[in-house]
Enzyme design. Sequence first.
Site, PDB file in Angstrom:
ATOM      1  N   LYS A   1       0.841  -1.206   0.000  1.00  0.00           N
ATOM      2  CA  LYS A   1       0.000   0.000   0.000  1.00  0.00           C
ATOM      3  C   LYS A   1       0.872   1.250   0.000  1.00  0.00           C
ATOM      4  O   LYS A   1       0.638   2.190  -0.755  1.00  0.00           O
ATOM      5  CB  LYS A   1      -0.892  -0.012   1.254  1.00  0.00           C
ATOM      6  CG  LYS A   1      -1.551   1.312   1.549  1.00  0.00           C
ATOM      7  CD  LYS A   1      -2.422   1.254   2.785  1.00  0.00           C
ATOM      8  CE  LYS A   1      -1.712   1.520   4.082  1.00  0.00           C
ATOM      9  NZ  LYS A   1      -1.371   2.920   4.338  1.00  0.00           N
ATOM     10  N   ASN A   2       1.906   1.251   0.851  1.00  0.00           N
ATOM     11  CA  ASN A   2       2.708   2.465   1.005  1.00  0.00           C
ATOM     12  C   ASN A   2       3.643   2.728  -0.174  1.00  0.00           C
ATOM     13  O   ASN A   2       4.248   3.795  -0.251  1.00  0.00           O
ATOM     14  CB  ASN A   2       3.519   2.410   2.308  1.00  0.00           C
ATOM     15  CG  ASN A   2       2.632   2.603   3.519  1.00  0.00           C
ATOM     16  OD1 ASN A   2       1.444   2.909   3.380  1.00  0.00           O
ATOM     17  ND2 ASN A   2       3.196   2.424   4.704  1.00  0.00           N
TER      18      ASN A   2
ATOM     19  N   CYS B   1      -3.741  12.818  13.368  1.00  0.00           N
ATOM     20  CA  CYS B   1      -4.403  11.517  13.277  1.00  0.00           C
ATOM     21  C   CYS B   1      -4.190  10.782  14.586  1.00  0.00           C
ATOM     22  O   CYS B   1      -3.506  11.274  15.486  1.00  0.00           O
ATOM     23  CB  CYS B   1      -3.937  10.722  12.068  1.00  0.00           C
ATOM     24  SG  CYS B   1      -2.443   9.810  12.317  1.00  0.00           S
TER      25      CYS B   1
ATOM     26  N   ARG C   1       1.577  14.438  13.343  1.00  0.00           N
ATOM     27  CA  ARG C   1       1.937  14.222  11.944  1.00  0.00           C
ATOM     28  C   ARG C   1       1.911  15.498  11.097  1.00  0.00           C
ATOM     29  O   ARG C   1       1.133  15.636  10.152  1.00  0.00           O
ATOM     30  CB  ARG C   1       1.056  13.150  11.335  1.00  0.00           C
ATOM     31  CG  ARG C   1       1.166  11.839  12.088  1.00  0.00           C
ATOM     32  CD  ARG C   1       0.456  10.726  11.427  1.00  0.00           C
ATOM     33  NE  ARG C   1       1.205  10.138  10.333  1.00  0.00           N
ATOM     34  CZ  ARG C   1       0.811   9.046   9.682  1.00  0.00           C
ATOM     35  NH1 ARG C   1      -0.292   8.446  10.009  1.00  0.00           N
ATOM     36  NH2 ARG C   1       1.538   8.559   8.702  1.00  0.00           N
TER      37      ARG C   1
ATOM     38  N   ASP D   1       5.416   0.393  11.721  1.00  0.00           N
ATOM     39  CA  ASP D   1       4.176  -0.242  11.259  1.00  0.00           C
ATOM     40  C   ASP D   1       4.067  -1.715  11.671  1.00  0.00           C
ATOM     41  O   ASP D   1       3.057  -2.359  11.406  1.00  0.00           O
ATOM     42  CB  ASP D   1       4.043  -0.111   9.734  1.00  0.00           C
ATOM     43  CG  ASP D   1       3.670   1.307   9.312  1.00  0.00           C
ATOM     44  OD1 ASP D   1       3.353   2.129  10.185  1.00  0.00           O
ATOM     45  OD2 ASP D   1       3.705   1.592   8.097  1.00  0.00           O
TER      46      ASP D   1
ATOM     47  N   ARG E   1      -8.409  -0.597   5.151  1.00  0.00           N
ATOM     48  CA  ARG E   1      -7.534   0.409   4.542  1.00  0.00           C
ATOM     49  C   ARG E   1      -6.217  -0.225   4.077  1.00  0.00           C
ATOM     50  O   ARG E   1      -5.617   0.250   3.124  1.00  0.00           O
ATOM     51  CB  ARG E   1      -7.206   1.520   5.550  1.00  0.00           C
ATOM     52  CG  ARG E   1      -8.369   2.442   5.843  1.00  0.00           C
ATOM     53  CD  ARG E   1      -7.891   3.596   6.679  1.00  0.00           C
ATOM     54  NE  ARG E   1      -6.634   4.090   6.131  1.00  0.00           N
ATOM     55  CZ  ARG E   1      -5.653   4.637   6.835  1.00  0.00           C
ATOM     56  NH1 ARG E   1      -5.781   4.786   8.127  1.00  0.00           N
ATOM     57  NH2 ARG E   1      -4.562   5.048   6.260  1.00  0.00           N
TER      58      ARG E   1
HETATM   59  C1  UD1 Z   1       4.789   6.701   6.170  1.00  0.00           C
HETATM   60  C2  UD1 Z   1       3.883   5.484   6.050  1.00  0.00           C
HETATM   61  C3  UD1 Z   1       3.414   5.047   7.441  1.00  0.00           C
HETATM   62  C4  UD1 Z   1       4.633   4.802   8.342  1.00  0.00           C
HETATM   63  C5  UD1 Z   1       5.536   6.021   8.358  1.00  0.00           C
HETATM   64  C6  UD1 Z   1       6.835   5.798   9.125  1.00  0.00           C
HETATM   65  C7  UD1 Z   1       2.851   5.857   3.906  1.00  0.00           C
HETATM   66  C8  UD1 Z   1       1.612   6.164   3.128  1.00  0.00           C
HETATM   67  N1  UD1 Z   1       2.738   5.847   5.235  1.00  0.00           N
HETATM   68  O1  UD1 Z   1       4.011   7.752   6.730  1.00  0.00           O
HETATM   69  O2  UD1 Z   1       2.671   3.836   7.285  1.00  0.00           O
HETATM   70  O3  UD1 Z   1       4.182   4.560   9.667  1.00  0.00           O
HETATM   71  O4  UD1 Z   1       5.906   6.376   7.008  1.00  0.00           O
HETATM   72  O5  UD1 Z   1       7.523   4.726   8.582  1.00  0.00           O
HETATM   73  O6  UD1 Z   1       3.889   5.568   3.337  1.00  0.00           O
HETATM   74  N2  UD1 Z   1       7.215  14.404  10.320  1.00  0.00           N
HETATM   75  C9  UD1 Z   1       7.395  15.729  10.615  1.00  0.00           C
HETATM   76  N3  UD1 Z   1       7.221  16.653   9.597  1.00  0.00           N
HETATM   77  C10 UD1 Z   1       6.903  16.269   8.328  1.00  0.00           C
HETATM   78  C11 UD1 Z   1       6.749  14.909   8.049  1.00  0.00           C
HETATM   79  C12 UD1 Z   1       6.911  13.990   9.074  1.00  0.00           C
HETATM   80  O7  UD1 Z   1       7.688  16.107  11.739  1.00  0.00           O
HETATM   81  O8  UD1 Z   1       6.760  17.139   7.465  1.00  0.00           O
HETATM   82  C13 UD1 Z   1       7.368  13.408  11.413  1.00  0.00           C
HETATM   83  C14 UD1 Z   1       6.099  12.593  11.651  1.00  0.00           C
HETATM   84  O9  UD1 Z   1       5.200  13.256  12.505  1.00  0.00           O
HETATM   85  C15 UD1 Z   1       6.681  11.325  12.255  1.00  0.00           C
HETATM   86  C16 UD1 Z   1       7.999  11.165  11.514  1.00  0.00           C
HETATM   87  O10 UD1 Z   1       8.320  12.455  10.986  1.00  0.00           O
HETATM   88  O11 UD1 Z   1       6.937  11.522  13.613  1.00  0.00           O
HETATM   89  C17 UD1 Z   1       7.981  10.161  10.385  1.00  0.00           C
HETATM   90  O12 UD1 Z   1       6.897  10.458   9.535  1.00  0.00           O
HETATM   91  P1  UD1 Z   1       6.902  10.102   7.985  1.00  0.00           P
HETATM   92  O13 UD1 Z   1       8.075   9.223   7.692  1.00  0.00           O
HETATM   93  O14 UD1 Z   1       6.759  11.356   7.195  1.00  0.00           O
HETATM   94  O15 UD1 Z   1       5.586   9.249   7.851  1.00  0.00           O
HETATM   95  P2  UD1 Z   1       4.541   9.245   6.666  1.00  0.00           P
HETATM   96  O16 UD1 Z   1       5.224   9.472   5.366  1.00  0.00           O
HETATM   97  O17 UD1 Z   1       3.390  10.114   7.023  1.00  0.00           O
END
Ligand code: UD1
Length: 430
Positions: free
Chosen positions: A22-23, A123, A128, A314, A406
Site C-alpha cells: 500500500k505504502n 491523526c 503528523r 508499522d 484500509r
Molecule cells: C509513512 C507510512 C506510514 C509509516 C511512516 C513511518 C505511507 C503512506 N505511510 O508515513 O505507514 O508509519 O511512514 O515509517 O507511506 N514528520 C514531521 N514533519 C513532516 C513529516 C513527518 O515532523 O513534514 C514526522 C512525523 O510526525 C513522524 C515522523 O516524521 O513523527 C515520520 O513520519 P513520515 O516518515 O513522514 O511518515 P509518513 O510518510 O506520514
Amino acid sequence: MDKIRIRGGNPLRGSITVGGAKNAALPLMTAALLTDETLTLTNLPILADINTLCNLLLQHGVAIHMQGAGGAVDRRVVEFTARDITNTTAPYDLVRKMRASVLVLGPLLARCGEATVSLPGGCAIGARPVDLHIKGLQAMGAEIEIESGYIKAKAPAGGLRGAEYIFPKVSVGATENLLMAATLAKGTTVLVNAAREPEVTDLAECLVKMGARITGIGTDRLTIEGVDRLHGAKHMVVADRIETGTYAMAAAITGGELDILNTNLDLIKAAVTALSPAGVAFTEIENGVRVSRANGALHGVDVMTEPFPAFPTDLQAQMMALMCVADGASMITETIFENRFMHAPELMRMGAKITVHGSSALVRGVERLTGAPVMATDLRASVSLVLAGLAASGETTVNRVYHLDRGYERLEEKLAACGADIERVRGEED
Ligand code: UD1
C-alpha cells in the site's frame, strides 16, 4: 459497521499470498501526475486507501483504467493517464480520509506550477505535521502560504529549481514528495538524510523508468537531475513488507507454520533480526518465506522502532501482541510516532500485562490471552488485536474494521483459509 469475530486457538497452517505494498502503491499512483503519458502499475493492492486516492486523482483529471476487470490477477493492473490536469486543488473532504493524499502536492506543483492541497490534520497516532514537505519545496523556490486550512503553493516563473535539502528528521512522505517534484525541476536537487524505506526505492525506480535521472537510490542521499518531461512506464509495485511481517507474526503467535508468498526475506530483515531470538524460525522458500516457531516457546525480546533499515513502526503493534504471550519480558520503544500505543489498553483487556512509560512499553508475557470485544483507532493497532484474538482462548470481536480494510486485503479470508476461526460480521453498529 462491520466487525471481525475470532474464536482463538487454532494454529495457522498453509500459505498466504502477500499483495503489493500500500505504502508504495500510493506514491506510485501520484507519480502518474508527472507525465501526460500512461503509467501502468501492476500488483496494485485492492484496498480502501487505493480507492480513496483513485477518487482524488480522478478529480485532478487523471483517467484510470483497470485492465481486464474479469480476473483477480488482471484487476491489479491499472493504467493512470494524466493527459490534462484539469484541477490542481486537493479538497479537504478527500485529503482528510487519508493523509497520503498530500503526496499529490509535489507532482502537481512540478507539472502545473501550482497546487492547493488541504492540510491533512492530525491523526490517531500523532500530530503528523507536513512542515518538511513544505520547507523542502520552499528550498526549491516554491512560494507557499497556509490559508484556510489549505497549503497554497506556487512555483517560481521558470518552474521549481534544484536545491540541496537536508532533512532534520527522516520522513518517508516528505522524501517522496520532494523526489517527485525534483524530477521536473531545473537543475540538480540533493536530498540529504532522505528516507530509504523500500517503498521510497520502489518509487525512485519507477521514476527512472519514466525518464527521471536519479542516483543514490536505496541510500539516504538522493541526487536528482531535473529533466524537461517524463514519459509513460510500466512498473510492478513492490511486495508489502508490513503485510509479510504481520502474517509472520500470525504464524508465530498461533504456533503454526505459514508459507508467505510473493514476498522475500530481504524486505523484512529487521523483523527477522528481532523475531529470531524471540524463537521464530524463517526459511527462504521459492517465491517467499516459511515461518514457524523454532522450538515451541516464544521469548521476550526488546525492540525499538526507527527509520528503515531498523524495525518498522508499522510492525510495532503486531510485535507487542506477540510479546504478550512470550516467556519473560519485552521492552518496546516507539521513536517515530508520539502516540502509538493505543493497542496496549485493548490488549490489556484481553489479559495482557503491559506498562507504558512515555515512549516505551514493558510487556510481561502471560501464558494465554482471553477473548474480549476490542477496538482500535488505527490500521496496525487493529491488526495487532486480530493477532491477539487468533491466539486467545474464547471469542474476540474486533470493532471498527474499516481500519483493517484500509491496508489489509481480504484479511479474514486469507487467515480462514489457513485454519483460523474468523469471520466478518456485516453491518452492525459500533
Ligand atoms: C509513512 C507510512 C506510514 C509509516 C511512516 C513511518 C505511507 C503512506 N505511510 O508515513 O505507514 O508509519 O511512514 O515509517 O507511506 N514528520 C514531521 N514533519 C513532516 C513529516 C513527518 O515532523 O513534514 C514526522 C512525523 O510526525 C513522524 C515522523 O516524521 O513523527 C515520520 O513520519 P513520515 O516518515 O513522514 O511518515 P509518513 O510518510 O506520514
